[in-house]
Enzyme design. Structure first.
Site, mmCIF file in Angstrom:
data_model
loop_
_atom_site.group_PDB
_atom_site.id
_atom_site.type_symbol
_atom_site.label_atom_id
_atom_site.label_comp_id
_atom_site.label_asym_id
_atom_site.label_seq_id
_atom_site.Cartn_x
_atom_site.Cartn_y
_atom_site.Cartn_z
ATOM 1 N N SER A 603 -56.996 29.476 -45.284
ATOM 2 C CA SER A 603 -55.912 29.998 -46.091
ATOM 3 C C SER A 603 -56.149 29.649 -47.563
ATOM 4 O O SER A 603 -57.140 30.071 -48.141
ATOM 5 C CB SER A 603 -54.586 29.461 -45.548
ATOM 6 O OG SER A 603 -53.517 30.228 -45.992
ATOM 7 N N ASP A 688 -51.474 39.279 -40.302
ATOM 8 C CA ASP A 688 -51.200 38.119 -41.151
ATOM 9 C C ASP A 688 -50.289 38.515 -42.314
ATOM 10 O O ASP A 688 -50.646 39.363 -43.132
ATOM 11 C CB ASP A 688 -52.529 37.582 -41.696
ATOM 12 C CG ASP A 688 -52.387 36.225 -42.378
ATOM 13 O OD1 ASP A 688 -51.271 35.878 -42.791
ATOM 14 O OD2 ASP A 688 -53.409 35.534 -42.505
ATOM 15 N N HIS A 723 -51.620 34.853 -39.094
ATOM 16 C CA HIS A 723 -52.223 33.815 -39.933
ATOM 17 C C HIS A 723 -52.776 32.654 -39.114
ATOM 18 O O HIS A 723 -53.753 32.024 -39.507
ATOM 19 C CB HIS A 723 -51.167 33.300 -40.910
ATOM 20 C CG HIS A 723 -51.719 32.473 -42.025
ATOM 21 N ND1 HIS A 723 -52.542 32.982 -42.998
ATOM 22 C CD2 HIS A 723 -51.578 31.155 -42.322
ATOM 23 C CE1 HIS A 723 -52.869 32.036 -43.853
ATOM 24 N NE2 HIS A 723 -52.304 30.913 -43.464
#
Length: 758
Positions: A603, A688, A723
């Site tokens: 991320s 995501d 995610h």
């Protein structure tokens, strides 16, 4: 909601196909580049595989401040995630990934079996006491998801004690399965329960489920005993749901860019269309949050940006009345708790950067008393209130600690706190997290682990000062914590700042002569603390002589608020140079060489990986970028993308010239160049909502176009997840298995292709 809430993602490794690594003597030459090629490195060559996908180029010009950027892969962004051409590109990448990894499929499968074999499949969590029941979760043999259960407490009149245990066996009160996630998840590619809230009278439960990975939830309310639905489900909501008494729920919904912007009151059995909007946050810099007080008498609604947070409260007995507790003051961050006739308020500002703790009467919130003053060297991170006690979670010198205080009786004046007791911990570096505790008791429950200590649940008696272990994760396969060493070292950044590195390795396998393989993990954003926690899968790494290290770089919150401030906005590059300094420290001090150094981040940590790959590609052998935030400038210029507006206080607003050019100087997509890169694996999730799949897709496409090496570049996009990758507890291990197979190949730690397939 953060674009990149930190996920402690651990990479894994298998016994199959292990070759002993050659040992070398560490010397100063380790920092120089090497052109040596091994047989495995040749196997990793992209030229030995089918031709990788080539994304078409469609010129897309973007101009601002007289600067023109050309993004030939802008077309890969599809907000609907249904464009056939885009999906075809992602499928081609997935097919190429499968082809590239097919030669090591047997090793990957064996690795997965090993990782799965460490897990005690039938288990129960540490029971939590609420009213007349113990609540807990149970896992079953071969099942991906948990069951939510409860069991009656026969002697409910006795106060909670650190020595309490839940009755089991044939004579115990029967177990009642409230919700079986395995049943709910049948036929779905993704299933996640975001919250599971039991009503105060223990008759109902509200739970939020996500079936796509997009973090848009549906909330169901059921009768605990019968499982019968109560009213219609609430749709299109976040996982923030709290009971307001036994007859109502408070929940939050999002706007079109997925910003939590409205808080609602829902009366049971009423239609959602008739729910009352308690507050609408119209400023798109701010997002709403929701939390119940430990006393359960108040709910707190927060509206927060990256630098400001203010608080509303409502009395659960009068839930229609929302009142201001702390006003909106830009740069001031507050949070609240409740006990007796006082609110407790944690407050941070530019001057009070590590926070102070205040108290004020419920009926006169402007009359405040400082209980714990601001301290420059100690960060006040969280508090937990009890009827007679206060537990304070703090950080000093990068290490966490818990201090508990005995409070005056309810109704007596509150003064500054003295004579706190500190909880003792067993490892030099560790991770602790608060856990829900019984408000009326003297028992503090917390979670503890370290790089060598499995996740543990402790009950701490705040009067007696003793901790009792209630639950420790069982690790199968002969695990012994005494076989592992944890260390804390400090690297010098280019400006002289000392950067902590947390390290773990198996003491009888690692020689610390430069010949050991090493995985360096980093994050460094949002003031998130990348604390050293245990993961049983990592043992497959350590037991083969790997060293695992965490770089606690600026931009995180490990050393206080200023540590974060010095790694954001126009100081963001400190995050990247700190990580490089940690890598160079590990090489210089003979933990590894460049030929044995792997790096990983997810991320916002994927942004870190992308940035350092562009800056120092010569320093690393292989890199993993999980759901990486790599198209920083384009994303932050587009307020229609989910979460962008709230992020301007994290990265800066590139509609201002200074921020524009600074972001452009490090944004990974904008800085890919014609140079050699190490072996790279990139992952994404189609659904995501935090980092759009198109960011890693564009990064990979541009790398394929520009890089001059013959090293392999792989991209895998989960088409049915978001995610946090797949949702099942075993499914997640699949990602770890193929990731470490990739890295082992890059490090020449597997047999030849023919041996792998044999």
């Amino acid at each position: 909601m953060l674009r990149s809430v930190f996920c402690k993602h651990t990479l894994l490794i298998s016994t199959s196909g292990w070759l002993n690594l050659p040992r070398v003597i560490c010397s100063s030459s380790s920092l120089s580049s090497s052109d040596s090629k091994t047989s495995t490195a040749t196997m990793m060559s992209q030229s030995k595989l089918p031709s990788p996908p080539v994304a078409k180029k469609v010129e897309h010009k973007m101009e601002l401040f007289g600067d023109v950027r050309v993004d030939n892969y802008y077309w890969l962004r599809d907000d609907s995630r249904s464009d056939p051409e885009v999906l075809a590109n992602l499928k081609q990448e997935n097919d190429y990934f499968e082809s590239a990894m097919s030669g090591t499929k047997k090793i990957e499968d064996n690795m997965f079996a090993e990782l799965k074999g460490r897990i005690k499949q039938e288990d129960v969590s540490a029971p939590f006491r609420q009213g007349s029941y113990y609540y807990y979760t149970r896992t079953l043999e071969g099942k991906e998801y948990v069951q939510h259960c409860r069991r009656l407490i026969r002697n409910n009149e006795a106060p909670p004690s650190v020595h309490d245990t839940m009755e089991t066996g044939p004579d115990a009160p029967p177990e009642h399965v409230i919700l079986d996630e395995n049943v709910k998840a049948e036929g779905r590619d993704f299933y996640s329960v975001g919250c599971f809230q039991v009503s105060p009278d223990n008759k109902l439960v509200a739970y939020a489920e996500d079936t796509k990975g997009d973090e848009i939830y549906t909330v169901y309310i059921i009768d605990i005993e019968t499982g019968t639905p109560v009213g219609k489900p609430l749709v299109g909501v976040t996982a923030s749901v709290e009971w307001a008494g036994n007859e109502a729920l408070v929940y939050i919904t999002m706007d079109e860019i997925l910003r939590p912007d409205k808080v609602w009151l829902h009366k049971l059995e009423a239609d959602q269309s008739n729910d009352i909007c308690l507050y609408h946050e119209k400023d798109d810099i701010y997002s709403l949050g929701l939390q119940a007080s430990e006393s359960k008498k108040f709910l707190f609604i927060t509206s927060e940006s990256k630098i400001t947070r203010f608080v509303f409260y409502l009395d659960v007995s009068k839930p229609e009345e929302l009142r201001v507790l702390t006003p909106r003051v830009v740069g001031v961050d507050t949070s609240a708790s409740h006990r007796g006739n006082h609110f407790f308020i944690t407050r941070r500002s530019d001057e009070l950067f590590n926070s102070e703790l205040l108290a004020c009467p419920v009926d006169n919130t402007s009359e405040t008393t400082v209980l714990i003053p601001h301290r420059e060297s100690v960060k006040l991170q969280d508090i937990q209130l009890f009827i007679d006690h206060l537990a304070v979670y703090e950080r000093e010198g990068g290490l966490q600690k818990i201090t508990t205080y005995h409070l005056p009786a309810v109704g007596e004046p509150l003064k500054s706190l003295q004579g706190g007791k500190s909880v003792e911990f067993i490892d030099p570096v560790y991770s602790i997290d608060p856990s829900e505790s019984v408000f009326s008791s003297r028992i503090l429950r917390f979670h503890y682990s370290s790089l060598r200590t499995p996740p543990s649940v402790y009950d701490y008696d705040m009067d007696m000062g003793i901790s009792v272990l209630k639950k420790i994760e069982t690790v199968l396969g002969g695990f012994d914590t005494n076989n592992y060493v944890t260390e804390r070292k400090w690297a010098s950044a280019s400006d002289g700042t000392q950067i902590p590195i947390c390290i773990v390795y198996r003491k009888n396998l690692v020689k610390l002569d430069g010949s050991d393989p090493l995985l360096l993990y980093g994050y460094g954003s949002y003031e998130i603390c990348n604390d050293p926690a245990f993961n049983s899968s990592r043992l497959s790494l350590l037991d083969r002589g790997f060293i695992f290290a965490i770089a606690q770089i600026r931009g995180g919150g490990e050393l206080g608020r200023q540590w974060y401030e010095n790694g954001k906005f126009l100081k963001k590059k400190n995050t990247f140079t700190d990580f490089i300094a940690c890598a160079e420290y590990l090489i210089k001090n003979c933990y590894c060489t460049k030929e044995k150094l792997c790096i990983e981040g997810r991320s916002a940590g994927g942004l870190l990986i992308g940035a350092v790959l562009n800056m120092r590609p010569d320093l690393f052998k292989a890199a993993v970028a999980g759901v990486p935030f790599v198209d920083v400038l384009t994303t932050m210029l587009d307020p229609t993308i989910p979460l962008t507006t709230a992020e301007w206080e994290e990265w800066g607003d590139p509609r201002k010239e200074e921020f524009y050019f600074y972001m452009k100087s490090y944004s990974p997509v904008d800085n890919v160049k014609a140079q050699n890169y190490p072996h790279i694996l990139v992952t994404a999730g189609l659904n995501d909502p935090r980092v759009m799949y198109s960011e890693p897709a564009k990064f990979v496409a541009k790398l394929r176009e520009m890089k001059t090496d013959d090293n392999i570049l792989l991209f895998k996009c989960e088409l049915g997840a978001g995610h946090f990758s797949k949702s099942g507890r075993f499914e997640r291990l699949r990602e770890a298995a193929f990731t470490y197979t990739f890295l082992m190949r890059a490090l020449s730690m597997l047999p030849s292709v023919g041996s792998e397939q044999s």
